[in-house]
Motif scaffolding. Structure first.
Motif, PDB file in Angstrom:
ATOM      1  N   MET A 117       0.696  -1.286   0.308  1.00 53.79           N
ATOM      2  CA  MET A 117       0.023  -0.612   0.144  1.00 53.79           C
ATOM      3  C   MET A 117       0.829   1.062   0.105  1.00 53.79           C
ATOM      4  O   MET A 117       0.505   2.814  -0.096  1.00 53.79           O
ATOM      5  CB  MET A 117      -1.203   0.147   0.849  1.00 53.79           C
ATOM      6  CG  MET A 117      -1.353  -0.998   1.249  1.00 53.79           C
ATOM      7  SD  MET A 117      -3.238  -0.792   3.258  1.00 53.79           S
ATOM      8  CE  MET A 117      -3.855  -2.194   3.070  1.00 53.79           C
ATOM      9  N   THR A 118       1.945   1.444  -0.093  1.00 55.03           N
ATOM     10  CA  THR A 118       3.236   1.981   0.148  1.00 55.03           C
ATOM     11  C   THR A 118       3.801   2.983  -1.213  1.00 55.03           C
ATOM     12  O   THR A 118       4.343   3.243  -1.034  1.00 55.03           O
ATOM     13  CB  THR A 118       3.819   2.456   1.748  1.00 55.03           C
ATOM     14  OG1 THR A 118       4.511   0.887   1.727  1.00 55.03           O
ATOM     15  CG2 THR A 118       2.854   2.194   2.868  1.00 55.03           C
ATOM     16  N   GLY A 119       4.164   1.682  -1.827  1.00 52.09           N
ATOM     17  CA  GLY A 119       5.357   1.772  -2.953  1.00 52.09           C
ATOM     18  C   GLY A 119       5.165   2.564  -3.700  1.00 52.09           C
ATOM     19  O   GLY A 119       5.576   3.613  -4.451  1.00 52.09           O
ATOM     20  N   MET A 120       3.511   3.425  -4.253  1.00 49.63           N
ATOM     21  CA  MET A 120       3.242   4.612  -4.577  1.00 49.63           C
ATOM     22  C   MET A 120       2.495   5.820  -3.852  1.00 49.63           C
ATOM     23  O   MET A 120       1.768   5.278  -3.338  1.00 49.63           O
ATOM     24  CB  MET A 120       2.747   4.296  -6.179  1.00 49.63           C
ATOM     25  CG  MET A 120       2.995   3.740  -7.247  1.00 49.63           C
ATOM     26  SD  MET A 120       4.825   4.440  -8.071  1.00 49.63           S
ATOM     27  CE  MET A 120       4.399   5.662  -9.003  1.00 49.63           C
ATOM     28  N   PRO A 121       2.426   7.256  -4.082  1.00 47.96           N
ATOM     29  CA  PRO A 121       3.476   7.542  -5.260  1.00 47.96           C
ATOM     30  C   PRO A 121       5.071   7.853  -4.839  1.00 47.96           C
ATOM     31  O   PRO A 121       6.027   8.075  -5.711  1.00 47.96           O
ATOM     32  CB  PRO A 121       3.172   9.215  -5.348  1.00 47.96           C
ATOM     33  CG  PRO A 121       2.299   9.551  -4.163  1.00 47.96           C
ATOM     34  CD  PRO A 121       2.034   8.319  -3.219  1.00 47.96           C
ATOM     35  N   GLU A 122       5.403   6.831  -3.929  1.00 48.59           N
ATOM     36  CA  GLU A 122       6.615   7.327  -3.107  1.00 48.59           C
ATOM     37  C   GLU A 122       7.993   7.396  -4.460  1.00 48.59           C
ATOM     38  O   GLU A 122       8.845   8.134  -4.434  1.00 48.59           O
ATOM     39  CB  GLU A 122       7.120   6.239  -1.956  1.00 48.59           C
ATOM     40  CG  GLU A 122       8.458   6.632  -1.021  1.00 48.59           C
ATOM     41  CD  GLU A 122       8.545   5.219   0.513  1.00 48.59           C
ATOM     42  OE1 GLU A 122       7.545   6.288   1.337  1.00 48.59           O
ATOM     43  OE2 GLU A 122       8.816   4.373   0.244  1.00 48.59           O
ATOM     44  N   ALA A 123       7.938   6.105  -4.747  1.00 52.53           N
ATOM     45  CA  ALA A 123       8.998   5.339  -5.866  1.00 52.53           C
ATOM     46  C   ALA A 123       9.010   6.290  -6.820  1.00 52.53           C
ATOM     47  O   ALA A 123       9.943   7.786  -7.333  1.00 52.53           O
ATOM     48  CB  ALA A 123       8.699   4.159  -6.463  1.00 52.53           C
ATOM     49  N   ALA A 124       8.072   7.113  -7.617  1.00 52.67           N
ATOM     50  CA  ALA A 124       8.160   8.640  -8.352  1.00 52.67           C
ATOM     51  C   ALA A 124       8.478   9.801  -7.563  1.00 52.67           C
ATOM     52  O   ALA A 124       8.686  10.382  -8.713  1.00 52.67           O
ATOM     53  CB  ALA A 124       6.414   8.143  -9.276  1.00 52.67           C
ATOM     54  N   LEU A 125       7.740  10.070  -6.648  1.00 51.87           N
ATOM     55  CA  LEU A 125       8.278  11.030  -6.098  1.00 51.87           C
ATOM     56  C   LEU A 125       9.673  11.054  -5.966  1.00 51.87           C
ATOM     57  O   LEU A 125      10.700  12.003  -6.428  1.00 51.87           O
ATOM     58  CB  LEU A 125       7.777  11.234  -4.457  1.00 51.87           C
ATOM     59  CG  LEU A 125       6.523  11.800  -4.999  1.00 51.87           C
ATOM     60  CD1 LEU A 125       5.388  11.783  -3.270  1.00 51.87           C
ATOM     61  CD2 LEU A 125       5.808  13.089  -5.624  1.00 51.87           C
ATOM     62  N   ALA A 126      10.598   9.515  -5.743  1.00 55.07           N
ATOM     63  CA  ALA A 126      12.127   9.699  -5.485  1.00 55.07           C
ATOM     64  C   ALA A 126      12.618  10.129  -6.722  1.00 55.07           C
ATOM     65  O   ALA A 126      13.691  10.939  -7.454  1.00 55.07           O
ATOM     66  CB  ALA A 126      11.997   8.470  -5.228  1.00 55.07           C
ATOM     67  N   ARG A 127      12.481   9.272  -8.210  1.00 53.89           N
ATOM     68  CA  ARG A 127      12.201   9.507  -9.330  1.00 53.89           C
ATOM     69  C   ARG A 127      12.387  11.269 -10.268  1.00 53.89           C
ATOM     70  O   ARG A 127      13.612  12.016 -10.009  1.00 53.89           O
ATOM     71  CB  ARG A 127      11.667   8.618 -10.301  1.00 53.89           C
ATOM     72  CG  ARG A 127      12.352   8.854 -12.001  1.00 53.89           C
ATOM     73  CD  ARG A 127      13.073   8.310 -11.950  1.00 53.89           C
ATOM     74  NE  ARG A 127      14.003   7.111 -11.446  1.00 53.89           N
ATOM     75  CZ  ARG A 127      13.676   5.587 -11.730  1.00 53.89           C
ATOM     76  NH1 ARG A 127      13.324   6.249 -13.286  1.00 53.89           N
ATOM     77  NH2 ARG A 127      14.013   4.626 -11.353  1.00 53.89           N
ATOM     78  N   GLU A 128      11.323  12.092  -9.262  1.00 51.59           N
ATOM     79  CA  GLU A 128      11.200  13.192  -9.830  1.00 51.59           C
ATOM     80  C   GLU A 128      12.001  14.385  -9.440  1.00 51.59           C
ATOM     81  O   GLU A 128      12.863  15.086 -10.009  1.00 51.59           O
ATOM     82  CB  GLU A 128       9.843  14.220  -9.302  1.00 51.59           C
ATOM     83  CG  GLU A 128       8.536  13.233 -10.393  1.00 51.59           C
ATOM     84  CD  GLU A 128       7.403  14.064 -10.176  1.00 51.59           C
ATOM     85  OE1 GLU A 128       6.402  13.724 -10.495  1.00 51.59           O
ATOM     86  OE2 GLU A 128       6.777  14.921  -9.593  1.00 51.59           O
ATOM     87  N   LEU A 129      12.590  13.756  -8.369  1.00 49.08           N
ATOM     88  CA  LEU A 129      13.519  14.192  -7.319  1.00 49.08           C
ATOM     89  C   LEU A 129      15.223  13.586  -7.886  1.00 49.08           C
ATOM     90  O   LEU A 129      16.363  14.433  -6.659  1.00 49.08           O
ATOM     91  CB  LEU A 129      13.505  14.841  -5.676  1.00 49.08           C
ATOM     92  CG  LEU A 129      12.195  15.848  -5.732  1.00 49.08           C
ATOM     93  CD1 LEU A 129      12.008  15.866  -4.385  1.00 49.08           C
ATOM     94  CD2 LEU A 129      12.446  16.681  -6.575  1.00 49.08           C
TER      95      LEU A 129
END
Length: 250
Positions: A187-199
């Motif tokens: 339940m926690t994989g997104m948006p965490e992974a995408a936000l890390a990629r954006e930064l």
């Protein structure tokens, strides 16, 4: 000693990190609100690291209420370059049995209404970020090699289904996820992974299979919280061993 460039985000079962020599705690305020808690700076296996409990240090924040943008922004602004994200998940396909560790290489997002991007206001131009390979392969391989080196039983690839929560899924929903090609569910994989990629943060997940997903496993009965807690405890012991091995190599 090297400055803190590595962060560990702890999920269910990892609200603190044994072996971490805490040096200070840093309260961060971000343009996106408050993170899940203060950043805990410390030394692990001779390397400076930052630890953040995703659900709060008292494990009180449900998956859909986590301020993912604040968490990732805070880590970036603390000088972090690499993030090892630890998460408890359900196993869907046969090899994803509890309490194995899994290092997923793909993800499918089934969440909604979460703050999922930094690129939405006051833009000089529309920004698109490549997400073909959602996890940093160098960091993922470091985790894989570390697990091999100390004999941890781990699955080296798989597709993570990120669901909304906080309820667990129905049997039919898990059937659908498997048809979509998913191997594990959390339940926690997104948006965490995408936000890390954006930064531009190198990000990889170390998932602990806490239970068989709905309708899977022997008997395919209701999911037992007692069994979940037992598997999480055993899996997180391996995570701690793995981190102590991998962190000095990064």
């Amino acid at each position: 000693m090297t400055e803190s460039t590595i962060a560990i985000i702890g999920g269910t079962g990892l609200t603190s990190l044994n072996g971490l020599e805490i040096t200070r705690r840093e309260v961060m305020h971000t343009p996106y609100g408050e993170p899940s808690g203060p950043l805990t700076h410390g030394v692990l296996a001779g390397r400076r690291v930052v630890f953040l409990a995703r659900h709060g240090y008292g494990h009180t924040i449900p998956p859909h209420r986590i301020n993912y943008r604040a968490n990732i922004w805070a880590l970036k602004n603390a000088g972090i370059h690499r993030v090892v994200a630890v998460a408890a998940v359900g196993g869907i396909t046969r090899e994803m049995h509890p309490p194995r560790l899994v290092f997923p290489d793909q993800i499918i997002d089934y969440t909604w209404s979460r703050g999922h991007t930094f690129f939405e206001e006051d833009l000089s131009h529309v920004t698109h970020v490549d997400f073909t390979h959602p996890y940093d392969e160098g960091l993922r391989q470091a985790l894989i090699q570390g697990a091999r080196g100390i004999g941890i039983d781990a699955v080296e690839r798989g597709t993570y289904a990120a669901t909304q929560g906080p309820r667990l899924e129905t049997g039919a929903e898990i059937d659908r996820l498997e048809r979509d090609g998913c191997d594990l569910v959390g339940m926690t994989g997104m948006p965490e992974a995408a936000l890390a990629r954006e930064l531009d943060l190198a990000y990889a997940t170390c998932a602990v299979v806490a239970n068989w997903a709905a309708g899977r496993g022997e008997g395919a009965g209701e999911i037992s919280m007692e069994e979940v807690n037992r598997n999480v405890s055993q899996g997180m012991d391996n995570v701690r061993r793995l981190l102590e091995t991998v962190i000095p190599t990064l």
